[in-house]
Write an enzyme that holds these catalytic residues in place. Sequence first.
Site, PDB file in Angstrom:
ATOM      1  N   HIS A 258      37.290  42.579  47.344  1.00 11.94           N
ATOM      2  CA  HIS A 258      37.086  42.611  45.893  1.00 11.94           C
ATOM      3  C   HIS A 258      36.712  44.022  45.395  1.00 11.94           C
ATOM      4  O   HIS A 258      37.357  44.576  44.510  1.00 11.94           O
ATOM      5  CB  HIS A 258      35.947  41.681  45.501  1.00 11.94           C
TER       6      HIS A 258
HETATM    7  O1  RIB Z   1      32.737  37.745  43.987  1.00  8.86           O
HETATM    8  C1  RIB Z   1      32.831  38.884  44.797  1.00  8.86           C
HETATM    9  C2  RIB Z   1      31.823  39.913  44.385  1.00  8.86           C
HETATM   10  O2  RIB Z   1      30.488  39.407  44.575  1.00  8.86           O
HETATM   11  C3  RIB Z   1      31.886  41.186  45.257  1.00  8.86           C
HETATM   12  O3  RIB Z   1      31.465  42.287  44.494  1.00  8.86           O
HETATM   13  C4  RIB Z   1      30.883  40.899  46.335  1.00  8.86           C
HETATM   14  O4  RIB Z   1      30.357  42.081  46.930  1.00  8.86           O
HETATM   15  C5  RIB Z   1      29.808  40.197  45.543  1.00  8.86           C
HETATM   16  O5  RIB Z   1      29.009  41.190  44.897  1.00  8.86           O
END
Ligand code: RIB
Length: 336
Positions: A258
Amino acid sequence: MTDMSKGPTPIILDTDGGVDDALAIIMALNAPQLDLKAITVVAGNIDVDQAAYNVLRVLNIAQPHSPPFVAKGCEQPLVRAPFNAAGIHGADGLGELHRFTDAAGTARYPKLPLQPSNKDAIAVLLEAAHTLGERLTIITLGPLTNIATAIQRDAATMRRVGRIVTMGGAVTVPGNISAAAEFNFFVDPDAAQVVMESGIPVVLVGLDVAMKAPLPRHRVEEHLQRYPTQVAQFIADCTEIYMAFYRDNEGFHGCYVHDPLAIGIAIDRDLAQTEQVHLVVETEGRFTTGMALADRRDRRDEANNPPNVDVCLDVDTERFWQMFDELLWQASAVSY
Ligand code: RIB
Ligand code: CA
């Protein structure tokens, strides 16, 4: 493509110190297109003190020529109780690094006397907004508590910021931490809504595109075989628990990247196909708290609800993986 005519883009990374955050930080450190001024830390994947330590650990391993300073921010969401993802990123938020030893049995990641700066993250954000103005891009990788707090403290100054590239939300796909919500928006929905209605240009890098970039475990292990460097070893170690979570819960031995994708899109906006929408974040839903709700109806009322967010709906994954390989793997191939 990225316009480098004005030199690298000054950025601040706001992070909650987890595993994909660590990969994103390494990418940002190696990106010639970005000038990483500071890293601000927020509670999310893990508490803010541990998150700050994790960021310092990553900098200690990556050994950048001119390390950015690290400033701690908010310890808990604006309104809701703290909520973390220790079950996904490990009890330390970084894959429980204490488990690893080298051939001689000594700790591979010994506890280090690492301390963040004594600067307050909110002051750092406001100072950067004031001095850099529209040249500044803030890339957020965690809950939006720090950004929202800076807006609440001085909205006019924060509105000078060029854009915020935010990893968060899920518009056309289910959430991850709940059926409706992505983790960063779920942890602090009130902060997310403050940012969405702030008037600062927002590019939303949500699960709509993050779920299109799965990183299989074997690629991490193959890279380590080829380039047995400290950074490559760290990437293999810190992702072990995170990837096992996906193996055991989603039948895929690997992880979604992500936060690295947010870095990629901040570097090259053309990686993503976006749609300008009016987007709000549910803050009081019995079942939908943290949901990112975009008005994509044909008869939407743009006069009263003008578009406020560029939502990423598709991504050129082939080009992203090329950038990922270059900024993470090739950089980690350099032995420190
Ligand atoms: O949903 C994914 C996000 O939430 C990413 O940034 C992960 O590191 C958590 O912070
Ligand atoms: Ca994160």
